[in-house]
Design an enzyme around this catalytic site. Structure first.
Site, mmCIF file in Angstrom:
data_model
loop_
_atom_site.group_PDB
_atom_site.id
_atom_site.type_symbol
_atom_site.label_atom_id
_atom_site.label_comp_id
_atom_site.label_asym_id
_atom_site.label_seq_id
_atom_site.Cartn_x
_atom_site.Cartn_y
_atom_site.Cartn_z
ATOM 1 N N ASP A 264 -10.487 -8.980 -9.702
ATOM 2 C CA ASP A 264 -11.226 -8.102 -10.560
ATOM 3 C C ASP A 264 -12.173 -8.756 -11.544
ATOM 4 O O ASP A 264 -11.717 -10.203 -11.466
ATOM 5 C CB ASP A 264 -10.263 -7.133 -11.293
ATOM 6 C CG ASP A 264 -11.302 -5.684 -11.795
ATOM 7 O OD1 ASP A 264 -12.478 -5.978 -11.891
ATOM 8 O OD2 ASP A 264 -10.681 -4.816 -12.256
HETATM 9 C C1 BGC Z 1 -13.316 -3.097 -13.325
HETATM 10 C C2 BGC Z 1 -13.558 -2.867 -11.447
HETATM 11 C C3 BGC Z 1 -15.039 -3.184 -10.941
HETATM 12 C C4 BGC Z 1 -15.530 -4.418 -11.268
HETATM 13 C C5 BGC Z 1 -16.971 -4.890 -11.171
HETATM 14 C C6 BGC Z 1 -14.250 -4.248 -13.560
HETATM 15 O O1 BGC Z 1 -14.234 -4.381 -14.909
HETATM 16 O O2 BGC Z 1 -12.085 -3.124 -13.316
HETATM 17 O O3 BGC Z 1 -13.079 -1.742 -11.229
HETATM 18 O O4 BGC Z 1 -15.413 -2.766 -9.542
HETATM 19 O O5 BGC Z 1 -15.274 -4.465 -12.977
HETATM 20 O O6 BGC Z 1 -17.759 -4.008 -11.676
#
Ligand code: BGC
Length: 739
Positions: free
Chosen positions: A279
């Site tokens: 993530d």
């Molecule tokens: C989130 C994810 C997301 C990623 C990319 C993160 O802050 O937890 O769910 O896919 O950002 O945008």
């Protein structure tokens, strides 16, 4: 010239036709790659459009040119992706194309209801269709990959991200996971309208303590395996190409550095062969977790644990080479990670034609197609849940003289598409509820007052709203949360409708004691509606219903569509009951049926144990009657299955869909079992007066669980079974699992 020539060589290597073995082709390119170039494939940085967090370093074009970047986040549009892809293909030494990823969560341009709402349709075909359309639109803007579906089981309404998943149930999350993945990935990833899906957030992110986002997760392995892991296993079985490791720690080990979940379970037990992306800076965050001493350490831990790609963290690019040279990370891990990423690119057809998703004509003609909007309208209606309908207050009649529409969300076209609405336009595209209603009523029949804002203490608009309400025969309130009040980093400790909205409802009820008052709710989580249930006649939960949400809501309010959605998450009576979910354990001191007030039982002294609205609850404008359950046999053996059937009749005055639910209860286990567990469901359509038989087949597979030794299997003995309209029922039937 020299670089293009190299690209041509690669093109030849890779364009021998898809029948040849992918792996051999990827191996042949990897033979040409330096260690740093292999590491480059494991790196993802952000594009120059949206960002969802801190961007660490920005010289993306340089990294692409150097072969130091394999994927980009948030870069899209035909022009944007073409420019960047051109650098990768024509200016980097090996010309390896980039992957473009983006959060296409519940639609890309045409926005569908938030995922919690989509799950309330219990309609796997619709969910698949929604992600198919999302893939069509996203891929037409150059995207290859979505960070969806989110398949975090969650029993935490305080957690804002409960809006992004399919609610509290394991079985339902498993089924939804498959539907989303099939929709996004289709049956052939090399088609330019299919995209890679990503099972996220691996794992147990939805069990954050106290529902606070990113918070600690401490759960036993039994609960991990029985509740939080199964949707991810279902995703692997459905062929998901990528996984995302989460932000949270799990029993003291951050999930982006967790070898047990990433290597032992995901790779060794489940044989997942796609790639894992972290993530957003979750690798770096291991320093703050207190699990890594510096950024070099984070890179070492994450790669060794099994994270193949670093999203936004810059630690793989900076540190992996040295770590390999020092023997702290195995070169084999880098090869594996690089190979998995190249394989995904290969499957997408990017080595065949790196520009295959970049087509101006498709970009211009794909978004908001009329058929997509029609589907969004149908799906939004199917996702709404009629929570309460006293005295058949709904549907409304078009012949009503005047209806007052009151509340901060009546004319909203901004919040209605929800929090994570990808590239859905927040102005000019979404149909507000007021606009939707105007298909049914003449302007002179529609009165309006905003009354108050979603948040804040300002009551200055209440008087006017009350006075408008008095001029109408019926009142429709459209209220709820703002879109930013759920989703990431949007946890709440108060589950009430925010601001002064409930005061407004009270004032309107006082001024109109005998009028029909309908509450339409937009929100991203279960709310505590204890104050509102007595003030209004009907409550229609529409979640954030998306681009066509207003039209769909109007279809429901006026009975063109009969509500059929059912809750996939429990609505508590107050926040003190949380976590509250239907498949809890019995405890050693459950409240006895014969005396719910008996002392020293597992209860509260101030509210009942029961929820306000249970998992599986949802009303219709018609009535459904369930006949007694018929079992083909009372004995289930390991080699044979049995069937359980009911007859469901539509005894009311409208045609309608009913969601028929199968629950079982394993009465005695070597580890205690939940009081009930969903094991199947069917969505059926019944014309008024019609009866259908609904039959479920039960086999030992449906009864398996992980016991305290973490062995997956079944135990012989007595099981209770029921086929019902919601999770609120008492079992009456039993079967035995025999040797
Ligand atoms: C989130 C994810 C997301 C990623 C990319 C993160 O802050 O937890 O769910 O896919 O950002 O945008």
């Amino acid at each position: 010239m020299k670089l293009r020539f190299l690209y041509l060589i690669l093109f030849c290597i890779f364009s021998h036709g898809f029948s040849q073995n992918y792996e051999a082709k990827v191996d042949s390119i990897m033979n040409l790659m330096t260690l740093q170039e292999k590491i480059g494939q494991t790196v993802m940085y952000g594009g120059h459009w949206d960002q969802t967090g801190p961007v660490v370093g920005t010289d993306n074009r340089k990294y692409i040119r150097e072969g130091n970047m394999g994927a980009m986040l948030n870069a899209m549009s035909v022009k944007g992706t073409r420019d960047l892809q051109k650098i990768a293909v024509e200016e980097s030494r090996l010309g390896i194309p980039l992957l473009f990823g983006y959060d296409v969560i519940h639609g890309h341009r045409t926005i569908f209801p938030i995922n919690l709402g989509l799950s309330a349709s219990w309609d796997l075909k619709m969910v698949e269709e929604s992600s198919r359309i999302a893939a069509e639109e996203a891929s037409a803007e150059g995207l290859h990959w979505t960070f969806a579906p989110m398949i975090d089981v969650s029993r935490e309404p305080r957690w804002g991200r409960i809006s992004e998943g399919a609610g509290e149930d394991v079985y339902l999350n498993n089924e939804m996971a498959k539907a989303y993945i099939i929709g996004f990935q289709g049956d052939d990833l090399s088609k330019p309208n299919t995209i890679l899906a990503c099972a996220k957030h691996y794992v147990a992110y939805g069990a954050a303590q106290a529902g606070r986002d990113y918070h600690t997760v401490n759960i036993g392995e039994g609960e991990l395996r029985n509740v939080y892991l199964p949707p991810f296993k279902a995703a692997v079985d459905a062929g998901v190409e990528t996984f995302m490791s989460a932000f949270n720690e799990l029993n003291g080990v951050p999930t982006s550095g967790n070898k047990f979940t990433l290597r032992d379970i995901l790779r060794d037990e489940w044989k997942f062969d796609g790639f894992v992306v972290s993530d957003y800076t979750s690798i770096n965050e291991m320093i703050k977790h207190g699990f890594a001493k510096d950024s070099t350490d984070t890179a070492r831990i994450a790669m060794n644990a099994g994270v193949d790609m670093d999203m936004m963290g810059h630690v793989y690019r900076l540190h992996l080479k040295k770590l390999v040279e020092e023997g702290k990370v195995s070169g084999g891990y880098i090869n594996d990670a690089c190979k998995r990423i190249l394989l995904a690119k290969y499957k997408l057809g990017l080595f065949d034609d790196p520009y295959r998703y970049i087509d101006k004509n498709r970009e211009n003609t794909t978004k908001y197609k009329p058929e997509f909007l029609a589907k969004a309208r149908e799906i939004a209606a199917a996702s709404s849940v009629l929570l309460q309908n006293k005295n058949d207050a709904l549907p409304l009649s078009k012949d009503s003289k005047k209806i007052a529409f009151i509340g901060p969300l009546v004319k909203d076209e901004y919040d209605i598409i929800g929090n994570w609405a990808a590239k859905g336009d927040r102005k000019g595209k979404a149909v507000s509820i007021f606009e939707g209603i105007s298909e049914y009523l003449n302007p002179y029949q529609m009165l309006y007052a905003k009354g108050c804002k979603i948040l804040g203490e300002d009551e200055s608009g209440l008087e006017e709203a009350v006075s408008i309400s008095k001029q109408a025969e019926e009142i429709v309130l459209v209220m709820g949360e703002g879109h930013h009040m759920s989703g990431e980093a949007a946890s709440r400790t108060n589950l009430r409708i925010p601001g002064v909205q409930t005061n407004l409802i009270k004032r309107i009820r006082e001024a109109n004691p005998n009028k029909k008052i309908i509450l339409v709710l937009m929100n991203g989580r279960p709310l505590n509606l204890s104050a509102e249930v007595d003030l209004v006649d009907a409550i229609l939960e529409v979640w954030f219903p998306g681009t066509m949400g207003g039209a769909a809501t109007a279809d429901l309010l006026f009975g063109k569509v009969n509500p059929s959605g059912k809750l996939t998450v429990t609505f508590p009576r107050n926040v003190g009951q949380v976590p509250i979910y239907y498949n809890m354990k019995n405890t050693g001191r459950p409240i006895p049926d014969y005396n719910p007030k008996e002392d020293y039982k597992s209860n509260y002294i101030d509210v009942p144990n029961t929820p306000l609205f249970a998992f599986g609850h949802g009303l219709s404008y018609t009535d459904f009657r369930y006949s007694g359950l018929v079992l083909s046999s009372k004995d289930l053996s390991f080699s044979n299955s049995i069937t359980a059937s009911v007859e469901v009749s539509n005894t009311g005055n409208y045609d309608g869909h009913e969601i028929v639910q199968l629950y079982i209860h394993d009465k005695v286990g070597s580890t205690t079992r939940p009081v009930k567990e969903l094991k199947g469901f069917r969505k059926i359509f019944l014309k008024k007066g019609e009866t259908k038989t609904v039959t479920f087949t039960i086999s030992v597979e449906d009864l398996k669980f992980y016991n305290s030794e973490m062995a997956y299997g079944v135990e012989t003995g007595e099981f209770e079974i029921a086929i019902t309209p919601s999770s609120e029922f008492k079992f009456k039937h039993i079967f035995n699992l025999i040797d």
